[in-house]
Design a protein around this motif. Structure first.
Motif, PDB file in Angstrom:
ATOM      1  N   THR A  99     -93.761 -21.342  53.608  1.00 60.70           N
ATOM      2  CA  THR A  99     -95.101 -21.344  52.552  1.00 60.70           C
ATOM      3  C   THR A  99     -94.727 -19.967  51.535  1.00 60.70           C
ATOM      4  O   THR A  99     -94.749 -19.220  52.909  1.00 60.70           O
ATOM      5  CB  THR A  99     -96.274 -21.410  52.791  1.00 60.70           C
ATOM      6  N   ASP A 100     -95.159 -19.708  50.499  1.00 55.25           N
ATOM      7  CA  ASP A 100     -95.205 -18.598  50.087  1.00 55.25           C
ATOM      8  C   ASP A 100     -96.754 -17.944  50.881  1.00 55.25           C
ATOM      9  O   ASP A 100     -97.738 -18.792  50.989  1.00 55.25           O
ATOM     10  CB  ASP A 100     -95.164 -18.458  48.274  1.00 55.25           C
ATOM     11  N   LEU A 101     -96.995 -16.453  51.034  1.00 53.63           N
ATOM     12  CA  LEU A 101     -98.280 -15.823  51.291  1.00 53.63           C
ATOM     13  C   LEU A 101     -99.259 -15.596  50.696  1.00 53.63           C
ATOM     14  O   LEU A 101    -100.193 -16.526  50.779  1.00 53.63           O
ATOM     15  CB  LEU A 101     -97.326 -14.627  51.674  1.00 53.63           C
ATOM     16  N   GLY A 160     -89.135 -10.170  46.044  1.00 53.21           N
ATOM     17  CA  GLY A 160     -88.713 -11.590  44.948  1.00 53.21           C
ATOM     18  C   GLY A 160     -88.380 -12.832  45.876  1.00 53.21           C
ATOM     19  O   GLY A 160     -88.914 -13.880  45.484  1.00 53.21           O
ATOM     20  N   SER A 161     -88.224 -12.959  47.499  1.00 55.90           N
ATOM     21  CA  SER A 161     -88.226 -14.338  48.321  1.00 55.90           C
ATOM     22  C   SER A 161     -89.264 -14.484  48.484  1.00 55.90           C
ATOM     23  O   SER A 161     -89.092 -15.654  48.548  1.00 55.90           O
ATOM     24  CB  SER A 161     -86.571 -13.722  49.249  1.00 55.90           C
ATOM     25  N   HIS A 162     -90.544 -13.690  48.294  1.00 55.08           N
ATOM     26  CA  HIS A 162     -91.890 -14.049  48.668  1.00 55.08           C
ATOM     27  C   HIS A 162     -91.617 -14.861  50.249  1.00 55.08           C
ATOM     28  O   HIS A 162     -92.217 -15.480  50.731  1.00 55.08           O
ATOM     29  CB  HIS A 162     -92.643 -15.608  48.045  1.00 55.08           C
ATOM     30  N   SER A 163     -90.833 -13.890  51.350  1.00 58.27           N
ATOM     31  CA  SER A 163     -90.653 -14.730  52.384  1.00 58.27           C
ATOM     32  C   SER A 163     -91.580 -13.838  53.780  1.00 58.27           C
ATOM     33  O   SER A 163     -91.336 -13.560  55.386  1.00 58.27           O
ATOM     34  CB  SER A 163     -89.469 -14.474  52.557  1.00 58.27           C
ATOM     35  N   GLU A 164     -92.403 -13.475  53.001  1.00 60.42           N
ATOM     36  CA  GLU A 164     -93.757 -12.597  54.606  1.00 60.42           C
ATOM     37  C   GLU A 164     -93.601 -12.963  55.678  1.00 60.42           C
ATOM     38  O   GLU A 164     -93.116 -12.301  56.637  1.00 60.42           O
ATOM     39  CB  GLU A 164     -94.557 -11.915  53.439  1.00 60.42           C
ATOM     40  N   ARG A 211    -107.187 -20.589  51.733  1.00 60.84           N
ATOM     41  CA  ARG A 211    -108.394 -19.270  52.226  1.00 60.84           C
ATOM     42  C   ARG A 211    -108.584 -19.396  53.869  1.00 60.84           C
ATOM     43  O   ARG A 211    -107.735 -18.575  54.283  1.00 60.84           O
ATOM     44  CB  ARG A 211    -109.541 -19.533  51.369  1.00 60.84           C
ATOM     45  N   THR A 212    -108.327 -20.638  54.670  1.00 62.55           N
ATOM     46  CA  THR A 212    -108.523 -20.518  55.537  1.00 62.55           C
ATOM     47  C   THR A 212    -107.165 -20.573  56.132  1.00 62.55           C
ATOM     48  O   THR A 212    -107.207 -19.452  57.701  1.00 62.55           O
ATOM     49  CB  THR A 212    -109.343 -22.076  56.020  1.00 62.55           C
ATOM     50  N   ASP A 213    -106.616 -20.396  55.826  1.00 65.15           N
ATOM     51  CA  ASP A 213    -104.946 -19.995  56.584  1.00 65.15           C
ATOM     52  C   ASP A 213    -104.811 -18.709  56.191  1.00 65.15           C
ATOM     53  O   ASP A 213    -104.070 -18.126  57.021  1.00 65.15           O
ATOM     54  CB  ASP A 213    -103.632 -21.127  55.819  1.00 65.15           C
ATOM     55  N   ARG A 214    -104.814 -18.051  55.305  1.00 59.96           N
ATOM     56  CA  ARG A 214    -104.499 -16.736  54.968  1.00 59.96           C
ATOM     57  C   ARG A 214    -105.559 -15.867  56.510  1.00 59.96           C
ATOM     58  O   ARG A 214    -104.979 -14.938  56.839  1.00 59.96           O
ATOM     59  CB  ARG A 214    -105.840 -16.920  53.464  1.00 59.96           C
ATOM     60  N   GLU A 215    -107.076 -16.435  56.283  1.00 61.13           N
ATOM     61  CA  GLU A 215    -107.630 -15.014  56.774  1.00 61.13           C
ATOM     62  C   GLU A 215    -107.433 -15.936  58.245  1.00 61.13           C
ATOM     63  O   GLU A 215    -107.255 -14.694  59.021  1.00 61.13           O
ATOM     64  CB  GLU A 215    -109.268 -16.035  56.909  1.00 61.13           C
ATOM     65  N   ARG A 216    -106.194 -17.253  58.900  1.00 53.09           N
ATOM     66  CA  ARG A 216    -106.378 -16.694  60.431  1.00 53.09           C
ATOM     67  C   ARG A 216    -105.105 -16.124  60.597  1.00 53.09           C
ATOM     68  O   ARG A 216    -104.987 -15.813  61.698  1.00 53.09           O
ATOM     69  CB  ARG A 216    -106.155 -18.645  59.830  1.00 53.09           C
ATOM     70  N   VAL A 233     -98.380 -18.723  62.562  1.00 52.09           N
ATOM     71  CA  VAL A 233     -97.248 -18.597  61.336  1.00 52.09           C
ATOM     72  C   VAL A 233     -95.686 -19.719  61.438  1.00 52.09           C
ATOM     73  O   VAL A 233     -95.881 -19.960  59.458  1.00 52.09           O
ATOM     74  CB  VAL A 233     -96.466 -16.919  61.751  1.00 52.09           C
ATOM     75  N   GLU A 234     -96.180 -20.089  62.245  1.00 52.71           N
ATOM     76  CA  GLU A 234     -94.704 -21.407  62.082  1.00 52.71           C
ATOM     77  C   GLU A 234     -94.793 -22.873  61.631  1.00 52.71           C
ATOM     78  O   GLU A 234     -94.432 -23.538  60.914  1.00 52.71           O
ATOM     79  CB  GLU A 234     -94.525 -21.401  63.832  1.00 52.71           C
ATOM     80  N   ALA A 235     -96.616 -22.810  61.152  1.00 48.58           N
ATOM     81  CA  ALA A 235     -96.787 -24.051  60.807  1.00 48.58           C
ATOM     82  C   ALA A 235     -96.855 -23.538  59.799  1.00 48.58           C
ATOM     83  O   ALA A 235     -96.866 -24.802  58.717  1.00 48.58           O
ATOM     84  CB  ALA A 235     -99.076 -23.979  61.035  1.00 48.58           C
ATOM     85  N   GLN A 236     -96.620 -22.796  58.687  1.00 56.71           N
ATOM     86  CA  GLN A 236     -96.192 -22.510  57.665  1.00 56.71           C
ATOM     87  C   GLN A 236     -94.667 -22.861  57.326  1.00 56.71           C
ATOM     88  O   GLN A 236     -94.157 -22.377  55.925  1.00 56.71           O
ATOM     89  CB  GLN A 236     -96.538 -21.120  56.574  1.00 56.71           C
ATOM     90  N   ARG A 237     -93.809 -23.086  58.184  1.00 56.98           N
ATOM     91  CA  ARG A 237     -92.142 -23.546  57.865  1.00 56.98           C
ATOM     92  C   ARG A 237     -92.254 -25.103  57.649  1.00 56.98           C
ATOM     93  O   ARG A 237     -93.063 -25.689  58.594  1.00 56.98           O
ATOM     94  CB  ARG A 237     -91.684 -22.738  59.466  1.00 56.98           C
ATOM     95  N   HIS A 238     -91.382 -25.244  56.311  1.00 59.44           N
ATOM     96  CA  HIS A 238     -91.280 -26.576  56.079  1.00 59.44           C
ATOM     97  C   HIS A 238     -89.656 -26.719  57.304  1.00 59.44           C
ATOM     98  O   HIS A 238     -88.956 -26.340  58.157  1.00 59.44           O
ATOM     99  CB  HIS A 238     -90.459 -26.450  55.069  1.00 59.44           C
ATOM    100  N   PRO A 239     -89.691 -28.605  56.789  1.00 63.94           N
ATOM    101  CA  PRO A 239     -88.342 -28.833  57.971  1.00 63.94           C
ATOM    102  C   PRO A 239     -87.257 -28.072  57.243  1.00 63.94           C
ATOM    103  O   PRO A 239     -86.823 -28.284  58.163  1.00 63.94           O
ATOM    104  CB  PRO A 239     -88.983 -30.560  57.493  1.00 63.94           C
ATOM    105  N   ASP A 240     -87.622 -27.567  56.461  1.00 63.15           N
ATOM    106  CA  ASP A 240     -86.119 -27.893  55.624  1.00 63.15           C
ATOM    107  C   ASP A 240     -85.775 -26.174  55.853  1.00 63.15           C
ATOM    108  O   ASP A 240     -84.931 -25.686  55.339  1.00 63.15           O
ATOM    109  CB  ASP A 240     -86.234 -27.940  53.470  1.00 63.15           C
TER     110      ASP A 240
END
Length: 409
Positions: free
Chosen positions: A372-374, A314-318, A379-384, A361-368
């Motif tokens: 980002t949910d998986l 439920g957290s979508h914190s993958e 598509r580009t980020d997921r494939e990367r 992966v850490e490019a998807q961490r926000h300042p707060d």
């Protein structure tokens, strides 16, 4: 994590990443191309050597006759145990101790056929009976090219004694992280008791990330791993499995709108589980045999569970979990780095692959502090991220094989 796979099965799997075909007997650095009992010359013997091994003599038949030249390149060995007991067989380079072929548990009268590719150098067969000392055959000089395409890698054996300091050092690091984990889950419980479920969700993520960094020690945690980070039973979800405890149970409650008292009760149980782990871990130990295996397995599990969303409750914190798994992998890798420097030519490439994965992966961490949910990745980020995980897992896999202790005498 609550999803550790047995050491023997994992070691067999990861050998594939070094270009190895895995069988029983297990093989290092070679391809098994046939099997069967011994009945004179094997079908492959016309293009290779029938090598007799046993408890009293080792390596007869290579070369086919004394003084016969052996050319660099492909060597096909039909290895036949002529003795009445099982034996482990290795092809070694005597000067360095590097092992180019390791056949474990070849039974009495049994035979297997293997292919290796050797450059110019000196080699010998070594037989390791279960209950007696090693027997080493004659040294064979292979002539010809010093560089052979797709040459079989030789691995200098690692012993349990080599791994013990790494395991102790890693265990000390784990012991130092457990008080931090306990503070995290106590904060989670306090927020739940205060009815502040927003703060509880934040503290849940902080605590879960902390725990997911400790991946190489899960085998030493025993039942505590299941109590702290177990997965729901097959056919159940984290919300409806009555026996599930720990982070994933709390995750399901927090992100499903469950009342604060239910979250607080589950969080109190988690605090108790972490306290028990902190008390018992100093008397446990990290198995030296598992350090190299876990260096690979942490991200292999992330690929299997986190990257597929299978562990989400439920957290979508993958992505946060994958980032923690990267940190855990780096800790496990550092513990065996001294052993790998002279044994694994791809160590620098492995470090780069792990660092690239962490950056992407850490490019998807926000300042707060949120992620980002998986499923929200484009598509580009997921494939990367998927490609980064694949690359890192592939390069880490040989470490398990290299750090699998082997007999040398």
């Amino acid at each position: 994590m609550g999803r550790i796979v047995s050491l023997s099965s994992r070691v067999r799997w990861v050998l594939v990443a070094m270009g190895l075909v895995v069988a029983v007997p297990a093989v290092i650095g070679v391809q098994q191309i046939a099997s069967g009992g011994h009945s004179g010359a094997s079908p492959s013997a016309a293009h290779g050597f029938t090598v007799d091994v046993g408890t009293d003599s080792c390596g007869g038949g290579w070369p086919a006759s004394p003084g016969t030249a052996v050319e660099a390149g492909r060597q096909t060995f039909h290895v036949h145990n002529t003795s009445v007991a099982g034996v482990e067989v290795q092809l070694v380079e005597p000067s360095s101790g590097a092992v180019f072929l390791d056949v474990e548990g070849l039974g009495s009268g049994a035979a297997q056929t293997y292919e290796v590719r050797l450059p110019r150098g000196d080699y010998a067969f070594r037989c390791l009976p279960a209950d007696s000392d090693a027997v080493t055959g004659n040294v064979v000089h292979v002539t010809g090219a010093t560089h052979v395409p797709d040459a079989t890698p030789g691995v200098v054996p690692v012993t349990r004694n080599d791994l013990t300091p790494a395991a102790k050092s890693y265990g000390t690091w784990i012991e130092g992280r457990l008080p931090v984990l306990l503070d995290d889950v106590r904060a989670l419980a306090a927020d739940a008791h205060a009815g502040d479920l927003g703060a509880a969700r934040h503290d849940w993520l902080v605590g879960h990330v902390e725990y997911e960094q400790l991946g190489a020690a899960y085998g030493a945690f025993g039942d505590a791993d299941t109590a702290i980070d177990g997965m729901p039973a097959s056919g159940r979800t984290a919300l409806d499995d009555p026996d599930l405890q720990g982070f994933h149970r709390i995750e399901a409650l927090l992100w499903s709108g469950a009342p604060a008292d239910q979250v607080a009760s589950a969080a109190d149980d988690l605090v108790g589980s972490v306290q028990r782990l902190q008390q018992t871990f100093p008397t446990a130990r990290v198995d030296p045999l598992e350090i190299g295996l876990r260096a690979h397995e942490i991200l292999e599990n992330a690929l299997r569970f986190e990257a597929t969303g299978a562990s989400d409750a439920g957290s979508h914190s993958e992505l946060a979990t994958i980032d923690a798994n990267v940190a855990g992998t780096e800790q496990a890798l550092d513990a065996v780095r001294g052993l790998l420097r002279s044994r694994y030519p791809e160590l620098a490439a492995t470090d780069r692959a792990v660092a690239t994965l962490r950056t992407d992966v850490e490019a998807q961490r926000h300042p707060d502090g949120t992620w980002t949910d998986l499923d929200a990745l484009d598509r580009t980020d997921r494939e990367r991220v998927d490609a980064d995980l694949d690359d890192a897992v592939e390069l880490l896999a040989p470490i398990a094989a290299i750090c699998d202790p082997r007999r040398t005498s």
